[in-house]
Design an enzyme around this catalytic site. Structure first.
Site, PDB file in Angstrom:
ATOM      1  CB  SER A  67      -5.075 -66.082  38.421  1.00  0.00           C
ATOM      2  OG  SER A  67      -3.850 -66.452  39.025  1.00  0.00           O
ATOM      3  CG  ASP A  83      -8.369 -71.346  41.864  1.00  0.00           C
ATOM      4  OD1 ASP A  83      -8.846 -71.722  42.945  1.00  0.00           O
ATOM      5  OD2 ASP A  83      -7.473 -71.967  41.275  1.00  0.00           O
ATOM      6  CG  HIS A 102      -5.204 -71.461  38.450  1.00  0.00           C
ATOM      7  ND1 HIS A 102      -5.766 -70.930  39.600  1.00  0.00           N
ATOM      8  CD2 HIS A 102      -4.503 -70.451  37.883  1.00  0.00           C
ATOM      9  CE1 HIS A 102      -5.393 -69.670  39.726  1.00  0.00           C
ATOM     10  NE2 HIS A 102      -4.635 -69.348  38.696  1.00  0.00           N
TER      11      HIS A 102
END
Length: 386
Positions: free
Chosen positions: A156, A181, A349
């Site tokens: 991320s 992700d 996530h």
């Protein structure tokens, strides 16, 4: 996922609601208990997963900054791991154990500025440029002018910083790049809803166990094993608290003695401080970083990220929790074969925490395919080329 991480991809969440405790990996499976058995939410030390810890000093114009790193392995390429916003290097703990058992490599997991145990002069400067320079400075401080081959792997926000680091040529020995992700289009779409999510999460916790339990039951981290080591790096004791018991644990400055006014009534300020003290006594743990205050940097982390990623002239890997995360630029790039992609379904996530074994297999396969590392213990590449 953390508040920052979850809100980056709110558009995806309704189609895949959190499944508390369902890690989807061998590591996660070990933690699932039978009916009627209480799960253990007690914290676990970093030393169960990493071999050593080091505070790396970096000289700058204003003095010295100290960056916390956790390390494992002694041979092979260095996998430099960058965590997501609000997380810490400890989010890579279970993944580290998994990848070290599959390929010959070295792990360096870094607490980025403002996070974990890293101490810098200006912890509020979380611009992509500053954090990318931090990564380069840490590499130089650790290895000097002749660093070993390094692969950047980021989740991320950390994935975005890895791309900015690579595109600015701040790691001269860089051999590969992996984003986990993080996709520009999805992230940019979610920025407007981020503050609402931050306001909705707990501000304090009664204990580390309470924080770990919340992270699993809320779906932030779906793998209990990872949550027990990772959440230690996300929360801290409230300032002025030395133990959960008694008001004597409050240090000077939390409550200041104030003279009563002429009518003998307590001041409003004193009552407010007493209320704050009671909250801290009952809920002595809070988040290490106030993500809401970093809003001015969010756009800079993600805008233009897809093209920056595609333009990096090194082998690249993109790991996603769902194929619907791809934006237009990455879709075209993937069709043109500009990077390898692996979709790991049934994860939240925090892919590397929810399914550390699957992420380790994907990264190990990438390393072996490009002849960056040697397999260990007969490890076989399990994912098809994509």
């Amino acid at each position: 996922m953390s508040a920052l991480e979850k809100s980056m991809h709110l558009g995806r969440l309704p189609s895949r609601p959190p499944v508390p405790g369902s890690g989807g990996s061998q590591s996660g499976a070990k933690m699932r208990m039978g009916p009627g058995r209480k799960r253990d939410f007690s914290p676990v030390s970093w030393s169960q997963y990493f071999e050593s810890m080091e505070d790396v000093e970096v000289e700058n114009e204003t003095g010295k900054d100290t960056f916390r790193v956790y390390k494992s392995g002694s041979e092979g390429p260095v996998l430099l791991l960058l965590h997501g916003g609000g997380h810490s290097a400890l989010s890579w703990a279970v993944f580290t154990a998994a990848i070290i058992s599959r390929v010959q490599c070295r792990i360096v997991a870094l607490d980025l500025r403002g996070h974990g145990e890293t101490k810098v002069k200006n912890s509020e400067d979380l611009s992509a440029e500053t954090m990318a320079k931090d990564v380069g400075n840490v590499v130089e401080a650790m290895y000097g002018d002749l660093p070993p081959p390094i692969m950047l792997i980021g989740h991320s926000m950390g994935g975005a910083i890895a791309v900015h680091t690579a595109s600015s040529n701040l790691v001269p020995s860089l051999l590969g790049l992996c984003m986990i992700d993080v996709v520009e289009g999805t992230a940019m779409d979610a920025l407007n809803s981020m503050q609402n999510f931050l306001r909705g999460r707990p501000k304090t916790f009664k204990s580390l166990e309470n924080a770990i339990e919340w992270s699993v039951k809320s779906g932030q981290i779906r793998n209990l094993e990872s949550a027990r080591v990772s959440m230690v790096g996300q929360v801290k004791q409230c300032e002025g608290i030395t133990s959960p018991e008694g008001s004597k644990s409050i240090v000077e400055g939390i409550i200041e003695e104030e003279e009563e006014d002429e009518e003998g009534s307590e001041s409003v300020n004193k009552r407010k401080k007493e209320d704050d003290m009671e909250t801290k006594k009952d809920h002595p743990y809070t988040w290490r970083i106030e993500l809401a205050k970093t809003e001015k940097y969010w756009d800079g982390w993600f805008r233009g990220l897809s093209n920056l990623f595609l333009s990096c002239p090194i082998p690249k890997l993109l790991l996603l929790a769902g194929v619907d995360r791809l934006d237009k630029d990455l879709t075209i790039g993937q069709m043109q074969g500009k990077f390898q992609m692996q979709v790991l379904p049934q994860c939240g996530h925090a892919v590397h925490e929810d399914a550390p074994d699957k992420v380790a297999e994907a990264v190990a396969t990438f390393l072996i395919r490009h002849r960056f590392a040697e397999p260990i213990g007969g490890f076989q590449c399990v994912f098809p080329g994509c």
